[in-house]
Design an enzyme around this catalytic site. Structure first.
Site, mmCIF file in Angstrom:
data_model
loop_
_atom_site.group_PDB
_atom_site.id
_atom_site.type_symbol
_atom_site.label_atom_id
_atom_site.label_comp_id
_atom_site.label_asym_id
_atom_site.label_seq_id
_atom_site.Cartn_x
_atom_site.Cartn_y
_atom_site.Cartn_z
ATOM 1 N N SER A 104 0.822 -1.033 0.045
ATOM 2 C CA SER A 104 0.148 -0.117 -0.070
ATOM 3 C C SER A 104 0.873 1.694 -0.108
ATOM 4 O O SER A 104 0.127 2.338 0.074
ATOM 5 C CB SER A 104 -0.853 0.022 1.120
ATOM 6 O OG SER A 104 -0.189 -0.168 2.537
ATOM 7 N N ASN A 129 -2.389 -2.485 13.360
ATOM 8 C CA ASN A 129 -3.718 -2.463 13.313
ATOM 9 C C ASN A 129 -4.320 -1.181 13.891
ATOM 10 O O ASN A 129 -5.271 -0.550 13.434
ATOM 11 C CB ASN A 129 -4.393 -3.573 13.876
ATOM 12 C CG ASN A 129 -3.944 -4.858 13.049
ATOM 13 O OD1 ASN A 129 -3.337 -4.914 11.906
ATOM 14 N ND2 ASN A 129 -4.245 -5.690 13.503
ATOM 15 N N THR A 132 -40.121 25.779 -10.796
ATOM 16 C CA THR A 132 -40.361 24.346 -10.215
ATOM 17 C C THR A 132 -40.617 23.707 -11.453
ATOM 18 O O THR A 132 -41.116 24.013 -12.309
ATOM 19 C CB THR A 132 -41.475 24.515 -9.230
ATOM 20 O OG1 THR A 132 -42.726 24.864 -10.303
ATOM 21 C CG2 THR A 132 -41.577 25.434 -8.518
ATOM 22 N N HIS A 133 -40.209 22.275 -11.541
ATOM 23 C CA HIS A 133 -40.288 21.362 -12.616
ATOM 24 C C HIS A 133 -39.560 21.984 -13.809
ATOM 25 O O HIS A 133 -39.943 21.603 -14.865
ATOM 26 C CB HIS A 133 -41.716 21.215 -12.962
ATOM 27 C CG HIS A 133 -42.559 20.512 -11.868
ATOM 28 N ND1 HIS A 133 -42.935 19.347 -11.432
ATOM 29 C CD2 HIS A 133 -43.389 21.609 -10.892
ATOM 30 C CE1 HIS A 133 -43.602 19.300 -10.426
ATOM 31 N NE2 HIS A 133 -43.978 20.532 -9.817
ATOM 32 N N SER A 145 -14.627 25.057 -28.320
ATOM 33 C CA SER A 145 -15.012 23.818 -29.265
ATOM 34 C C SER A 145 -14.017 23.978 -30.175
ATOM 35 O O SER A 145 -13.718 24.898 -30.728
ATOM 36 C CB SER A 145 -16.399 24.191 -29.800
ATOM 37 O OG SER A 145 -16.641 23.220 -30.933
ATOM 38 N N LYS A 158 -18.597 28.720 -29.734
ATOM 39 C CA LYS A 158 -19.020 28.306 -28.469
ATOM 40 C C LYS A 158 -18.124 28.621 -27.172
ATOM 41 O O LYS A 158 -17.021 28.863 -27.507
ATOM 42 C CB LYS A 158 -18.817 26.731 -28.407
ATOM 43 C CG LYS A 158 -19.743 26.080 -29.490
ATOM 44 C CD LYS A 158 -20.973 25.543 -28.771
ATOM 45 C CE LYS A 158 -20.881 24.313 -28.214
ATOM 46 N NZ LYS A 158 -22.006 23.833 -27.418
ATOM 47 N N ASN A 160 -17.993 26.957 -23.677
ATOM 48 C CA ASN A 160 -18.621 25.773 -22.973
ATOM 49 C C ASN A 160 -17.972 26.004 -21.421
ATOM 50 O O ASN A 160 -16.952 26.128 -21.171
ATOM 51 C CB ASN A 160 -17.947 24.451 -23.460
ATOM 52 C CG ASN A 160 -18.684 24.240 -24.934
ATOM 53 O OD1 ASN A 160 -19.676 24.882 -25.220
ATOM 54 N ND2 ASN A 160 -17.969 23.606 -25.647
ATOM 55 N N GLU A 163 -19.310 21.655 -15.685
ATOM 56 C CA GLU A 163 -19.780 20.501 -15.980
ATOM 57 C C GLU A 163 -18.971 19.203 -15.277
ATOM 58 O O GLU A 163 -19.388 18.176 -14.878
ATOM 59 C CB GLU A 163 -19.716 20.146 -17.472
ATOM 60 C CG GLU A 163 -20.574 21.094 -18.131
ATOM 61 C CD GLU A 163 -20.389 21.012 -19.929
ATOM 62 O OE1 GLU A 163 -20.969 20.414 -20.543
ATOM 63 O OE2 GLU A 163 -19.454 21.530 -19.918
ATOM 64 N N TYR A 207 -9.572 -6.457 12.838
ATOM 65 C CA TYR A 207 -8.861 -6.031 11.675
ATOM 66 C C TYR A 207 -9.257 -6.809 10.318
ATOM 67 O O TYR A 207 -8.918 -8.214 10.828
ATOM 68 C CB TYR A 207 -7.489 -5.700 11.730
ATOM 69 C CG TYR A 207 -6.870 -5.191 10.466
ATOM 70 C CD1 TYR A 207 -7.030 -3.800 10.268
ATOM 71 C CD2 TYR A 207 -6.138 -6.018 9.977
ATOM 72 C CE1 TYR A 207 -6.290 -3.397 9.050
ATOM 73 C CE2 TYR A 207 -5.583 -5.598 8.512
ATOM 74 C CZ TYR A 207 -5.674 -4.333 8.236
ATOM 75 O OH TYR A 207 -4.886 -4.023 7.203
ATOM 76 N N GLN A 254 -7.337 -1.879 4.266
ATOM 77 C CA GLN A 254 -6.208 -1.050 3.555
ATOM 78 C C GLN A 254 -6.934 -0.581 2.359
ATOM 79 O O GLN A 254 -6.310 0.488 2.163
ATOM 80 C CB GLN A 254 -5.102 -2.013 3.060
ATOM 81 C CG GLN A 254 -4.300 -1.465 2.393
ATOM 82 C CD GLN A 254 -2.949 -2.475 2.150
ATOM 83 O OE1 GLN A 254 -2.309 -2.980 3.050
ATOM 84 N NE2 GLN A 254 -2.669 -2.881 0.557
ATOM 85 N N LYS A 290 -8.213 3.704 1.781
ATOM 86 C CA LYS A 290 -7.556 4.804 1.792
ATOM 87 C C LYS A 290 -7.561 5.606 0.282
ATOM 88 O O LYS A 290 -8.116 6.807 0.142
ATOM 89 C CB LYS A 290 -6.076 4.654 2.276
ATOM 90 C CG LYS A 290 -5.986 4.787 3.451
ATOM 91 C CD LYS A 290 -4.583 4.126 4.156
ATOM 92 C CE LYS A 290 -4.362 2.830 4.038
ATOM 93 N NZ LYS A 290 -5.459 2.024 5.055
HETATM 94 N N1 ARG Z 1 -1.371 -1.178 5.361
HETATM 95 C C1 ARG Z 1 -2.399 -1.853 6.280
HETATM 96 C C2 ARG Z 1 -3.442 -1.119 6.207
HETATM 97 O O1 ARG Z 1 -3.754 0.062 5.592
HETATM 98 C C3 ARG Z 1 -1.913 -1.457 7.508
HETATM 99 C C4 ARG Z 1 -2.383 -2.684 8.812
HETATM 100 C C5 ARG Z 1 -1.821 -3.858 8.249
HETATM 101 N N2 ARG Z 1 -1.911 -4.812 9.289
HETATM 102 C C6 ARG Z 1 -1.783 -6.420 9.154
HETATM 103 N N3 ARG Z 1 -2.140 -6.705 10.253
HETATM 104 N N4 ARG Z 1 -1.297 -6.556 7.965
HETATM 105 O O2 ARG Z 1 -4.568 -1.358 6.788
#
Ligand code: ARG
Length: 456
Positions: A23, A110, A155-156, A277, A283, A285, A290, A317, A322, A325
């Site tokens: 990650s 974790n 409205t509408h 355009s 144009k 735009n 948008e 966990y 992971q 993110k």
């Molecule tokens: N990269 C992991 C995450 O974002 C970190 C935690 C990993 N923990 C584990 N026991 N593998 O969740």
């Protein structure tokens, strides 16, 4: 870099499995929070006599060095080290040697990952609130500048009644204010420090988690180690707030896109926010608006992604987590751009001078005529019916209400006098509104003033 869990393993992991599971490509963004959290943790370990003061000081000094490199952008993240935690851990070992191995005492990745994301979220929740305020100010300034402008409202998507442009703008300010309170509310529930929950059950070591929470500026320490490492509600709440904010941004963008068309012709969007355009030379735009409308789909789908990610996961966990993110980062980044671009849009938006011609249509004033009759004791139903007959009669005869003679008016209803024609005027229409929250200029002006004070 060797794995943090290498010794028990009979084989090294498959190269493709590594590529699939690492990650660091995105969680490097959490590095600064990992450093700040680790410094507080190292200090706590010494305070509780779990590691020596000397080792703790070494760790803190090493982490600060890495922190400076990260802030300068000179820290080299190693793509062969699994994640942000492993990267920092191994960099620390290179700087301070053996003592680095003691940092991971009484914690796990974790709980550490939750700490890092929570700190990221708290920082970005605050930034987002600030950017929403900037947008509100930009809208308010536009409203103030065009205080006397009256526009058709729909409205509408059918012409309905006339309103002050400022009143419409203040509706945006209200929507954004609710977004802000949602962001602030999400902050309250994020503000609980999870580190020290370790893998899931806590630790036999005599830690002081409250000390860490206090040092990091958290208001609370999480009460339950299992919940600490399992909870991702705070991400879902942040994303849901951004999804709603995205819908608001999209609706504002849609209003302006419509208003800027030849057909509506109410506003002019600055050239700097439009494109041309490649084939049609005439144009202009409104691409940025948008795309703001389009990106709201991203914000909604990122919320869905994390909801779906979490829904079947057993406590505690799971590695699936992971993947929370990338959608979080994307939504935060996109929202910041959307808010800044909308603020620029309103700062440069011009009201078209033709607006006045657009509000002459007598149809805008039918409700005012109805209420004229109601004020004379006519029932709502009868008033509605009367005005309906007037509208139809005028359409059939190709006439305007303003053209009707006194006797013609009387034929529609005996309580109609010629003074009803005074109502066929946009300025009058807004002025005679009197309910709280209506488009009455005095009330709208008071709201402009209130918002001005509130947003200072
Ligand atoms: N990269 C992991 C995450 O974002 C970190 C935690 C990993 N923990 C584990 N026991 N593998 O969740």
């Amino acid at each position: 870099m060797s794995k943090l869990w290498g010794s028990r393993f009979e084989k090294t992991t498959d190269a493709l499995a590594d590529q699939f599971s690492y990650s660091i490509g995105y969680d490097y963004r959490l590095a600064i929070y990992d450093i700040i959290g680790s410094i507080a943790h190292a200090k706590m370990l010494a305070k509780c006599k779990i590691i020596s003061t000397k080792d703790s000081a070494k760790i803190v000094a090493g982490l600060k060095k890495i922190g400076q490199q990260i802030e300068k952008g000179s820290f080299k993240f190693d793509p062969k080290a699994e994640d942000v935690h492993t990267n920092i851990q191994s960099a620390l070992k290179k700087i301070i040697g053996e003592a680095a191995d003691k940092l991971h005492t009484a914690r796990s990745r974790n709980d550490l990952i939750v700490l890092d994301i929570k700190m990221f979220c708290m920082h970005e929740l605050t930034n987002t609130v600030e950017l929403v305020t900037q947008l509100q100010k930009s809208i308010l300034a536009f409203a103030e500048k065009n205080k006397d402008v009256i526009i058709p409202a729909y409205t509408h998507l059918q012409s309905a009644q006339v309103v002050l442009l400022a009143h419409h703008m203040l509706a945006y300010v209200e929507m954004l204010e609710r977004d802000k309170t949602r962001l602030e509310d999400a902050f309250i529930r994020t503000d609980s420090m999870p580190l020290g929950s370790c893998a899931l059950s806590g630790t036999t070591l005599p830690t002081d988690r409250h000390f860490v929470a206090h040092q990091l500026g958290f208001t609370h320490t999480t009460d339950n180690s299992i919940d600490s490492v399992s909870d991702r509600d705070f991400i879902i709440e942040f994303l849901s707030t951004l999804a709603i904010l995205g819908v608001h941004a999209s609706r504002m963008a849609e209003d302006l896109i419509l208003w800027a068309t030849q057909e509506f012709n109410l506003v002019d969007i600055d050239w700097a926010l439009c494109t041309g355009s490649s084939i049609m030379p005439h144009k202009k735009n409104p691409d940025i608006l948008e795309l703001i409308r389009g990106e709201s789909a991203t914000l909604i789908s990122n919320l869905n992604q994390v909801l779906i990610l979490m829904k079947g996961l057993p406590l505690t966990y799971n590695r699936d987590m992971q993947l929370d993110k990338p959608p979080l980062f994307e939504s935060v980044d996109k929202t910041k751009l959307i808010l800044q671009l909308l603020a620029k849009t309103f700062a440069t938006l011009k009201v078209n001078s033709l607006t006045r011609e657009r509000i002459q249509n007598e149809a805008f004033f039918t409700v005012d005529i109805m209420e004229y009759l109601i004020k004379k004791g006519v029932s709502y139903r009868e008033a509605h019916d009367t005005v309906g007959r007037i509208v139809k009669g005028c359409l059939d005869q190709g006439k305007q209400i303003a053209d009707l003679s006194k006797s013609e008016l009387k034929k529609f209803h005996p309580k109609l006098e010629e003074d009803v024609k005074k109502l066929l005027n946009a300025k009058v229409s807004v002025k005679i509104k009197q309910s709280f929250g209506s488009t009455n200029p005095i009330l709208v002006d008071a709201q402009l003033k209130n918002w001005g004070k509130k947003l200072k």
